[in-house]
Design a protein around this motif. Structure first.
Motif, PDB file in Angstrom:
ATOM      1  N   ALA A   1       1.290 -12.124  12.073  1.00 10.93           N
ATOM      2  CA  ALA A   1       2.395 -12.083  11.107  1.00 10.93           C
ATOM      3  C   ALA A   1       1.966 -11.378   9.825  1.00 10.93           C
ATOM      4  N   GLY A   2       0.716 -11.615   9.404  1.00  7.18           N
ATOM      5  CA  GLY A   2       0.210 -10.936   8.212  1.00  7.18           C
ATOM      6  C   GLY A   2       0.187  -9.431   8.398  1.00  7.18           C
ATOM      7  N   GLN A   3      -0.304  -8.983   9.550  1.00  7.22           N
ATOM      8  CA  GLN A   3      -0.303  -7.530   9.818  1.00  7.22           C
ATOM      9  C   GLN A   3       1.133  -7.005   9.949  1.00  7.22           C
ATOM     10  N   GLY A   4       2.033  -7.852  10.377  1.00  8.76           N
ATOM     11  CA  GLY A   4       3.432  -7.443  10.521  1.00  8.76           C
ATOM     12  C   GLY A   4       4.087  -7.056   9.207  1.00  8.76           C
ATOM     13  N   THR A   5       3.534  -7.531   8.091  1.00  7.58           N
ATOM     14  CA  THR A   5       4.111  -7.159   6.791  1.00  7.58           C
ATOM     15  C   THR A   5       3.980  -5.657   6.526  1.00  7.58           C
ATOM     16  N   ILE A   6       3.053  -4.999   7.211  1.00 12.17           N
ATOM     17  CA  ILE A   6       2.956  -3.531   7.103  1.00 12.17           C
ATOM     18  C   ILE A   6       4.245  -2.899   7.617  1.00 12.17           C
TER      19      ILE A   6
ATOM     20  N   THR B   1       0.834  -1.207   0.000  1.00 12.08           N
ATOM     21  CA  THR B   1       0.000   0.000   0.000  1.00 12.08           C
ATOM     22  C   THR B   1       0.869   1.258   0.000  1.00 12.08           C
ATOM     23  N   PRO B   2       0.352   2.373  -0.533  1.00  9.05           N
ATOM     24  CA  PRO B   2       1.147   3.608  -0.603  1.00  9.05           C
ATOM     25  C   PRO B   2       1.430   4.207   0.777  1.00  9.05           C
ATOM     26  N   LEU B   3       2.565   4.877   0.874  1.00 10.53           N
ATOM     27  CA  LEU B   3       2.885   5.731   2.025  1.00 10.53           C
ATOM     28  C   LEU B   3       2.993   7.144   1.476  1.00 10.53           C
ATOM     29  N   VAL B   4       2.094   8.038   1.908  1.00  9.23           N
ATOM     30  CA  VAL B   4       2.060   9.379   1.324  1.00  9.23           C
ATOM     31  C   VAL B   4       2.340  10.438   2.391  1.00  9.23           C
ATOM     32  N   TYR B   5       2.948  11.514   1.965  1.00  4.83           N
ATOM     33  CA  TYR B   5       3.240  12.661   2.838  1.00  4.83           C
ATOM     34  C   TYR B   5       1.984  13.505   2.992  1.00  4.83           C
TER      35      TYR B   5
ATOM     36  N   GLU C   1       6.941  -3.038   5.021  1.00  9.36           N
ATOM     37  CA  GLU C   1       6.736  -2.031   3.970  1.00  9.36           C
ATOM     38  C   GLU C   1       7.110  -0.633   4.446  1.00  9.36           C
ATOM     39  N   ILE C   2       6.770  -0.308   5.687  1.00 10.11           N
ATOM     40  CA  ILE C   2       7.124   1.013   6.219  1.00 10.11           C
ATOM     41  C   ILE C   2       8.630   1.204   6.204  1.00 10.11           C
ATOM     42  N   MET C   3       9.374   0.177   6.589  1.00 11.28           N
ATOM     43  CA  MET C   3      10.834   0.288   6.601  1.00 11.28           C
ATOM     44  C   MET C   3      11.395   0.433   5.190  1.00 11.28           C
ATOM     45  N   GLU C   4      10.769  -0.214   4.224  1.00 10.82           N
ATOM     46  CA  GLU C   4      11.198  -0.077   2.838  1.00 10.82           C
ATOM     47  C   GLU C   4      10.895   1.323   2.300  1.00 10.82           C
ATOM     48  N   GLN C   5       9.762   1.878   2.711  1.00 10.88           N
ATOM     49  CA  GLN C   5       9.302   3.153   2.169  1.00 10.88           C
ATOM     50  C   GLN C   5       9.850   4.372   2.924  1.00 10.88           C
TER      51      GLN C   5
END
Length: 320
Positions: A154-159, A22-26, A162-166
């Motif tokens: 664990a599924g929710q942990g994938t968020i 999912t997108p991470l937007v400012y 993604e945050i660390m990648e983004q």
């Protein structure tokens, strides 16, 4: 409880066929208002309209072929049930969703459109849960818990991945807090990477079960009250195995937000980001609007879902 970071990575691999990042937007409006860098993690952009798709999909895809053939059942305030029904339909798995009579009509209609069998039981999630486990005994179907389950967490942990990648420089994440599955997954994942990242839970002032349970040191039962953040209603379960202890361990602090501020959060998202979100998703925005600048920056708000009915938005706009 021994929870492994490997479980989150397994979930990420499992979800590749079902879930898109999912997108991470400012948020320029919130950032200017608070003089913090505020980002929004748009979990409401999933096809099901909420983050719950991740945990539901990870759990269902972890079942054996025999278990899938017998079917799944769940109990839910709406969003989890919608996600379970969506995954079940995608993989042709029989599905029953047990809900209370407090679940908004928009969510009930969505469940029916996804071809789930909807069973309305009692006036709270505990009643729906009890009926769901009765079905498990009678029919031998697999219960997909809304939050207190390893694969769901664990599924929710994938968020968190993604945050660390983004946004690897993230300093604080503000997470809607109900049963704790979302916070446990994200909190565990981010703290495993960098323990200095602050994890903040936010709940409505009414019927904040996890908040009150942590204060008392044991899961408590509270009567459910009407709230804009209806997705945050529900108990922790009489035999909570994971989320009560994980929330207590990985959450740095919890804050409550008023109904008025939740409403302002919904309208702020609509006005400045042109997106309709539900009360639970707006709780973090409401918290920032109510309490102002954060000590940490950048901050990520988890925008958890968009399953709000039109009448609620109309009422808020009239009464703002």
């Amino acid at each position: 409880m021994s929870f492994s970071f490997r479980e989150v990575w397994k979930a990420k691999q499992r979800l590749n066929s079902v879930v898109e990042a999912t997108p991470l937007v400012y948020s320029e409006s919130l950032s200017k208002s608070l003089t913090n860098d505020i980002y929004l993690k748009l979990e409401h952009t999933h096809p099901t309209g909420s983050f719950k798709l991740r945990g539901a999909a990870n759990k269902i895809l972890s079942l054996s072929d025999e278990e899938k053939e017998k079917g799944v059942a769940t109990f839910s305030t709406g969003n989890h049930g919608i996600s379970v029904a969506y995954v079940a339909k995608k993989f042709n798995i029989p599905c029953i969703v047990c809900i209370s009579n407090r679940v908004p009509l928009e969510k009930v209609n969505r469940l029916k459109r996804l071809e789930a069998e909807v069973v309305v039981v009692g006036s709270n999630q505990d009643d729906a849960e009890a009926h769901c486990y009765q079905l498990e005994k009678e029919k031998g179907i697999s219960v997909v818990k809304p939050f207190d389950d390893r694969e769901v967490i664990a599924g929710q942990g994938t968020i968190g991945l993604e945050i660390m990648e983004q946004l690897p420089e993230v300093k604080e994440v503000i997470i809607p807090l109900s049963g704790g599955g979302l916070l446990s997954g994200i909190g565990y994942t981010l703290k495993s990477i960098d323990p200095s990242i602050r994890i903040t839970g936010v709940s409505m002032e009414k019927s904040a079960v996890m908040y009150e349970s942590l204060k008392k040191g044991t899961p408590v039962v509270l009567p459910e009250e009407d709230t804009l953040a209806d997705s945050l209603l529900g108990g922790l379960g009489p035999e909570n195995q994971y989320t009560f202890s994980m929330t207590g361990k990985y959450m740095d602090g919890a804050e409550l937000v008023s109904e008025k501020s939740i409403g302002k959060g919904i309208l702020h998202m609509l006005e400045y980001h042109k997106m309709a979100i539900e009360g639970a998703a707006a709780s973090g925005i409401g918290l920032l609007l109510e309490k102002g600048r954060r000590a940490n920056s950048p901050v990520v708000l988890i925008i958890s879902g968009n399953n709000i009915d039109h009448q609620t938005i109309e009422d808020l706009m009239i009464n703002k």
